[in-house]
Structures are given as C-alpha cells and as structure tokens.
Design a protein around this motif. Structure first.
Motif, PDB file in Angstrom:
ATOM      1  N   ILE A 147       0.989  -0.913  -0.211  1.00 20.37           N
ATOM      2  CA  ILE A 147      -0.418  -0.133  -0.191  1.00 20.37           C
ATOM      3  C   ILE A 147       0.920   1.350   0.235  1.00 20.37           C
ATOM      4  CG2 ILE A 147      -1.656   0.948   1.350  1.00 20.37           C
ATOM      5  CD1 ILE A 147      -2.718  -1.730   2.348  1.00 20.37           C
ATOM      6  N   GLU A 148       0.953   2.054  -0.982  1.00 21.73           N
ATOM      7  CA  GLU A 148       1.954   3.658  -1.100  1.00 21.73           C
ATOM      8  C   GLU A 148       1.330   4.484   0.208  1.00 21.73           C
ATOM      9  OE1 GLU A 148       4.503   3.101  -2.733  1.00 21.73           O
ATOM     10  OE2 GLU A 148       3.511   0.680  -3.578  1.00 21.73           O
ATOM     11  N   ASP A 149       0.298   4.561   0.380  1.00 21.69           N
ATOM     12  CA  ASP A 149      -0.348   5.729   0.987  1.00 21.69           C
ATOM     13  C   ASP A 149      -0.371   5.716   2.279  1.00 21.69           C
ATOM     14  OD1 ASP A 149      -1.388   8.349   2.481  1.00 21.69           O
ATOM     15  OD2 ASP A 149      -3.568   7.241   2.409  1.00 21.69           O
ATOM     16  N   LYS A 150       0.837   5.699   3.012  1.00 21.57           N
ATOM     17  CA  LYS A 150       1.697   5.991   4.540  1.00 21.57           C
ATOM     18  C   LYS A 150       0.388   5.811   5.635  1.00 21.57           C
ATOM     19  CE  LYS A 150       5.141   7.222   7.577  1.00 21.57           C
ATOM     20  NZ  LYS A 150       6.788   8.173   7.730  1.00 21.57           N
ATOM     21  N   SER A 151      -0.348   6.362   5.587  1.00 17.41           N
ATOM     22  CA  SER A 151      -1.769   6.525   6.615  1.00 17.41           C
ATOM     23  C   SER A 151      -2.777   5.243   6.276  1.00 17.41           C
ATOM     24  CB  SER A 151      -2.179   7.628   6.071  1.00 17.41           C
ATOM     25  OG  SER A 151      -2.796   7.432   5.459  1.00 17.41           O
ATOM     26  N   ALA A 152      -2.385   4.761   5.253  1.00 17.12           N
ATOM     27  CA  ALA A 152      -4.090   4.102   4.790  1.00 17.12           C
ATOM     28  C   ALA A 152      -3.194   2.656   5.013  1.00 17.12           C
ATOM     29  CB  ALA A 152      -3.811   3.641   3.446  1.00 17.12           C
ATOM     30  N   PHE A 178      -1.847  -2.006   8.977  1.00 17.89           N
ATOM     31  CA  PHE A 178      -1.216  -2.992   9.851  1.00 17.89           C
ATOM     32  C   PHE A 178      -1.703  -3.232  11.092  1.00 17.89           C
ATOM     33  CE2 PHE A 178       1.431  -2.238  13.243  1.00 17.89           C
ATOM     34  CZ  PHE A 178       2.466  -4.558  12.110  1.00 17.89           C
ATOM     35  N   THR A 179      -2.834  -2.175  11.456  1.00 13.65           N
ATOM     36  CA  THR A 179      -3.103  -2.144  13.207  1.00 13.65           C
ATOM     37  C   THR A 179      -4.506  -2.692  12.122  1.00 13.65           C
ATOM     38  OG1 THR A 179      -2.727   0.133  13.368  1.00 13.65           O
ATOM     39  CG2 THR A 179      -4.376  -0.530  14.763  1.00 13.65           C
ATOM     40  N   LYS A 180      -5.280  -2.598  11.818  1.00 10.57           N
ATOM     41  CA  LYS A 180      -6.759  -3.946  11.746  1.00 10.57           C
ATOM     42  C   LYS A 180      -6.692  -5.210  11.434  1.00 10.57           C
ATOM     43  CE  LYS A 180      -9.875  -0.674  10.052  1.00 10.57           C
ATOM     44  NZ  LYS A 180     -10.369   0.134   8.971  1.00 10.57           N
ATOM     45  N   ARG A 181      -5.344  -5.698  10.538  1.00  8.56           N
ATOM     46  CA  ARG A 181      -5.100  -6.945  10.536  1.00  8.56           C
ATOM     47  C   ARG A 181      -3.738  -7.532  11.381  1.00  8.56           C
ATOM     48  NH1 ARG A 181      -5.352  -8.874   4.380  1.00  8.56           N
ATOM     49  NH2 ARG A 181      -6.127  -7.926   3.417  1.00  8.56           N
ATOM     50  N   ARG A 182      -3.513  -6.427  12.760  1.00  3.48           N
ATOM     51  CA  ARG A 182      -2.608  -7.099  13.640  1.00  3.48           C
ATOM     52  C   ARG A 182      -3.356  -7.772  14.197  1.00  3.48           C
ATOM     53  NH1 ARG A 182      -0.073  -2.673  16.114  1.00  3.48           N
ATOM     54  NH2 ARG A 182      -2.005  -2.747  17.285  1.00  3.48           N
ATOM     55  N   LYS A 183      -4.662  -7.003  14.642  1.00  2.00           N
ATOM     56  CA  LYS A 183      -5.539  -7.146  15.795  1.00  2.00           C
ATOM     57  C   LYS A 183      -5.929  -8.744  15.446  1.00  2.00           C
ATOM     58  CE  LYS A 183      -6.017  -2.852  17.616  1.00  2.00           C
ATOM     59  NZ  LYS A 183      -7.507  -1.211  17.372  1.00  2.00           N
ATOM     60  N   GLY A 184      -6.737  -8.438  13.978  1.00  2.00           N
ATOM     61  CA  GLY A 184      -7.152  -9.707  13.585  1.00  2.00           C
ATOM     62  C   GLY A 184      -6.205 -10.794  13.843  1.00  2.00           C
ATOM     63  N   LEU A 185      -5.023 -10.690  13.039  1.00  2.00           N
ATOM     64  CA  LEU A 185      -4.254 -12.164  13.336  1.00  2.00           C
ATOM     65  C   LEU A 185      -4.020 -12.318  14.888  1.00  2.00           C
ATOM     66  CD1 LEU A 185      -2.178 -13.965  11.988  1.00  2.00           C
ATOM     67  CD2 LEU A 185      -0.262 -12.429  12.493  1.00  2.00           C
ATOM     68  N   LEU A 186      -3.742 -11.276  15.926  1.00  2.00           N
ATOM     69  CA  LEU A 186      -3.515 -11.928  17.434  1.00  2.00           C
ATOM     70  C   LEU A 186      -4.967 -12.600  17.443  1.00  2.00           C
ATOM     71  CD1 LEU A 186      -1.903  -8.796  18.073  1.00  2.00           C
ATOM     72  CD2 LEU A 186      -1.115 -11.315  17.626  1.00  2.00           C
ATOM     73  N   LYS A 187      -5.777 -11.863  17.202  1.00  2.00           N
ATOM     74  CA  LYS A 187      -7.007 -12.485  17.645  1.00  2.00           C
ATOM     75  C   LYS A 187      -7.727 -13.806  17.188  1.00  2.00           C
ATOM     76  CE  LYS A 187     -12.096 -11.456  17.533  1.00  2.00           C
ATOM     77  NZ  LYS A 187     -13.238 -10.849  16.895  1.00  2.00           N
ATOM     78  N   LYS A 188      -7.432 -14.276  16.079  1.00  2.00           N
ATOM     79  CA  LYS A 188      -7.432 -15.256  15.072  1.00  2.00           C
ATOM     80  C   LYS A 188      -6.695 -16.397  15.712  1.00  2.00           C
ATOM     81  CE  LYS A 188     -10.054 -14.562  11.924  1.00  2.00           C
ATOM     82  NZ  LYS A 188     -11.432 -16.096  11.626  1.00  2.00           N
TER      83      LYS A 188
END
Length: 161
Positions: free
Chosen positions: A11-16, A21-31
């Motif tokens: 993803i080129e846009d730094k904020s996106a 990253f934050t959403k997927r990290r939380k999802g991965l740790l939840k799984k």
C-alpha cells in the motif's frame, strides 16, 4: 458495507498502510487466540512493525517454551514430534523460562566482567540504571500480562461451569 477483492501488493499511502497494519495485526492476534482456545494448542505469534516495534501473542506462559518446542521438533525431525510433545507436557511448570535471582547475578557478573562499580563513570552508571529501569518495566508488564491471563482463564472457567 460489502467486501471487495483486494490485490495483495504494498500500500503506497503511508496512513492507509498504517491503518491496514493495525487492523490486520489485531485480526491476526485475535485469530491466534481463538485457535489456541478452540483447539487447545500452543500458539505463538511475533510481529515486528516497519518502525521496529514488537507485537506478540503467546497462548502459554512463555514464548520461549514455544520457540524451544519448535527448535526441538525441527532438530529431531517430523516423526519424533509426538514423543517430544508428551515429554514437554510432563516437564512443563508454571515458571519455566524464568531466571532465578542467582542466575541473574551470574549474568550481571559476566556482563561487567572484571569492571568494578567504583571504576565506572557517571555516564556508565546512568546507562546501567536506564537498562535496569527498562528491564523492570518489562518484568512488570509481563507480570501484569500473566495476571490478566490467569484472571481471564478463571473467568472462562467460571462461565463454563
């Protein structure tokens, strides 16, 4: 809001990228937590962000136990994994992987070598103090994490009854 197919590329846009990253990290740790609870397996997840920050999840008391188990299984080959697992369950204790005070003193002696505290400069002492404070913060965080885990386990057992 529907889901759309996402092309897997940087993803080129730094904020996106940070939000993803934050959403997927939380999802991965939840799984990982769900997998460990539902299937009664040992799970360890280690994530380093692009900024070098560490995020981790461990279903056991110590991530070093899981890493040691992994190293033993890799070293012994795929056939011996069941035997290793049985032996580890017998040898497992609540405080495996924690260093005793005597071992910590030996490590400090080794690190300092023949250096005497009287010969250290103020700058060295300040640096040593900072290291000790950082270690104390990490120990307190681990203690808090273990206490919260034990409380949640007790809560889950109470709900199950």
């Amino acid at each position: 809001m529907g889901r759309r197919k996402l092309e897997i590329k940087r993803i080129e846009d730094k904020s996106a990228r940070q939000v993803t990253f934050t959403k997927r990290r939380k999802g991965l740790l939840k799984k990982a937590k769900e997998l460990s609870v539902l299937c009664d397996v040992d799970v360890g997840v280690i994530i380093f962000s692009s900024r070098g920050k560490l995020y981790h999840y461990c279903s056991t008391n110590s991530l070093t136990e899981i890493l040691q188990q992994y190293q033993n299984c890799v070293a012994m080959g795929p056939g011996a994994q069941t035997a290793v697992r049985g032996m580890q369950q017998e040898a497992k204790s609540k405080y495996t992987g924690l260093l005793k005070s005597g071992e910590l003193l030996q490590i400090v002696d080794r690190e300092l070598g023949e250096t005497c505290v009287n010969n250290l400069t103020v700058k060295d002492l300040v640096h040593l103090e900072k290291q000790l404070e950082d270690a104390l913060i990490q120990i307190r965080a681990t203690k808090t994490h273990l206490l919260l885990d034990s409380i949640s386990n007790l809560h889950e057992k109470k709900i199950a009854e």
